[in-house]
Design a protein around this motif. Structure first.
Motif, PDB file in Angstrom:
ATOM      1  N   LEU A  78      -1.533  -0.532  -0.558  1.00 57.97           N
ATOM      2  CA  LEU A  78      -0.712  -1.174   0.469  1.00 57.97           C
ATOM      3  C   LEU A  78       0.776  -1.172   0.141  1.00 57.97           C
ATOM      4  CD1 LEU A  78      -1.947  -2.461   3.076  1.00 57.97           C
ATOM      5  CD2 LEU A  78      -1.444  -4.672   2.069  1.00 57.97           C
ATOM      6  N   GLY A  79       1.376   0.015   0.133  1.00 54.68           N
ATOM      7  CA  GLY A  79       2.809   0.124  -0.096  1.00 54.68           C
ATOM      8  C   GLY A  79       3.471   0.839   1.065  1.00 54.68           C
ATOM      9  N   SER A  80       4.737   1.248   0.883  1.00 52.16           N
ATOM     10  CA  SER A  80       5.444   1.832   2.026  1.00 52.16           C
ATOM     11  C   SER A  80       4.898   3.203   2.461  1.00 52.16           C
ATOM     12  CB  SER A  80       6.951   1.866   1.784  1.00 52.16           C
ATOM     13  OG  SER A  80       7.249   2.242   0.497  1.00 52.16           O
ATOM     14  N   PRO A  81       4.399   4.085   1.537  1.00 53.24           N
ATOM     15  CA  PRO A  81       3.807   5.329   2.069  1.00 53.24           C
ATOM     16  C   PRO A  81       2.621   5.046   2.983  1.00 53.24           C
ATOM     17  CG  PRO A  81       4.047   5.450  -0.331  1.00 53.24           C
ATOM     18  CD  PRO A  81       4.361   4.036   0.066  1.00 53.24           C
ATOM     19  N   HIS A  82       1.818   4.043   2.579  1.00 47.78           N
ATOM     20  CA  HIS A  82       0.661   3.683   3.406  1.00 47.78           C
ATOM     21  C   HIS A  82       1.125   3.202   4.776  1.00 47.78           C
ATOM     22  CE1 HIS A  82      -3.039   1.729   4.765  1.00 47.78           C
ATOM     23  NE2 HIS A  82      -2.345   0.615   4.927  1.00 47.78           N
ATOM     24  N   LEU A  83       2.146   2.344   4.802  1.00 46.66           N
ATOM     25  CA  LEU A  83       2.596   1.786   6.082  1.00 46.66           C
ATOM     26  C   LEU A  83       3.167   2.871   6.985  1.00 46.66           C
ATOM     27  CD1 LEU A  83       4.106  -1.603   4.902  1.00 46.66           C
ATOM     28  CD2 LEU A  83       1.840  -1.121   5.839  1.00 46.66           C
ATOM     29  N   ALA A  84       3.855   3.849   6.376  1.00 49.41           N
ATOM     30  CA  ALA A  84       4.361   4.973   7.175  1.00 49.41           C
ATOM     31  C   ALA A  84       3.187   5.761   7.750  1.00 49.41           C
ATOM     32  CB  ALA A  84       5.249   5.869   6.311  1.00 49.41           C
TER      33      ALA A  84
END
Ligand SMILES: *Cc1c(COP(=O)(O)O)cnc(C)c1O
Length: 320
Positions: free
Chosen positions: A225-231
């Motif tokens: 659950l970090g920014s690559p996942h959110l993108a």
């Protein structure tokens, strides 16, 4: 008296919570009857021979950032299904209290109420107005025995957003349920989040199992659950929405279709001349769609979840 203590089950308010083994990661654990060695094949970071941290700090912080809500307003649950169950158990006395649901809607609200022995009061959505919420009827249904009103947005299975802000501004008696199961693609990890005022969270922590979230889920979510996942979530939501509209458009053109309903979700309803035939055709093509004909106002409807482009194409061929 706070709102929670006046509305929750008095025996739960008075309950002394179960004391789980202290969480002190710096010290050797000779206090929880665990095995001191890992099992071969256990490739977890912290070892599955150990009980996980109850309401893991790092996980709660990650969810607080995701949902932009302070940590003390969050409870991590085994999917939002568990949050529905916890609310029902903490607020409804068996044989005395009631919940309001707005059918056709997600089935777990009524299921949790029945398991708890709470009465279910149905206030139907307005099918002639696109399954809009009948807010006045909901308020009229709220007798003194009604402890919970379940509002689902986008509503499952109808797919429309409820204009619920007309009824409930941010309030001390509001609980919001979020899940990683759908857009985040983690249904198998079983992680939901209940967001509410801290006194509601404290009450529910008395009822939730001490080790509700598995260590594997905690480690996976912290890793993922970090920014690559959110993108990627944003990209995939975009893909699903585009496919949804392509699929809705193509199904709408079939002579078998009476109507495809609009949707704000990753699923939509279709009213068909012969839904039984369409179910059978889908199955023959190796596809499952949801039979919702038993729900009020949906006797001719099936619910379709948007799949991959290839799966969606297969459904269109099966229904041609
Ligand atoms: C899918 C769904 C759930 C279940 O979510 P979990 O977090 O997987 O338990 C709950 N409510 C609604 C409205 C859903 O559509």
């Amino acid at each position: 008296m706070s709102w929670v203590t006046s509305r929750a089950r008095p025996d739960i308010v008075a309950l002394e919570p179960y004391r789980h083994a202290a969480w002190e990661p710096g010290l050797a654990r000779l206090h929880a009857n665990e095995l001191p060695w890992r099992t071969p094949g256990d490739d977890s970071q912290d070892g599955l021979n150990r009980y996980p941290e109850p309401q893991p700090r790092a996980l709660i912080e990650r969810l607080a950032a995701l949902y932009r809500s302070p940590t003390e307003t969050l409870l991590a649950t085994r999917g939002s299904d568990e949050a529905i169950d916890l609310l029902t158990r903490a607020f409804c006395r068996a044989g005395e209290d009631a919940v309001v649901v707005c059918p056709p809607t997600f089935g777990m609200y009524a299921a949790a109420a029945r398991i708890q022995g709470a009465r279910v009061v149905g206030v139907p959505l307005l099918s002639e107005r696109g399954f809009a919420l009948d807010a006045h009827a909901v308020l009229r249904a709220c007798g003194s025995d009604v402890k919970l009103v379940f509002l689902c947005s986008p509503n499952n299975p109808t797919g429309n957003l409820l204009a619920a802000e007309a009824l409930i501004p941010r309030a001390p008696n509001l609980a919001i349920l979020r899940t990683l199961s759908k857009a985040h693609g983690l249904a198998g990890a079983r992680l939901g989040t209940l967001i509410a005022e801290p006194d509601i969270i404290a009450l529910l922590r008395k009822v939730i199992a001490p080790y509700a979230i598995t260590q594997q889920t905690v480690e996976l979510v912290l890793r993922v659950l970090g920014s690559p996942h959110l993108a990627q979530v944003r990209r995939r939501v975009g893909e699903i929405l585009a496919e949804r509209e392509r699929l809705r458009g193509a199904i709408a053109r079939s002579p078998q279709t009476i109507r495809v309903l609009p949707s704000e979700a990753n699923f939509f309803l279709v009213r068909l001349r012969d839904p039984a035939l369409a179910l059978g055709r889908a199955r023959e093509a190796g596809l499952l769609v949801r039979d919702v004909r038993g729900l009020p106002g949906l006797a001719d409807a099936l619910r379709v979840t948007v799949g991959t482009p290839e799966q969606n194409e297969r459904l269109l061929e099966a229904w041609e």
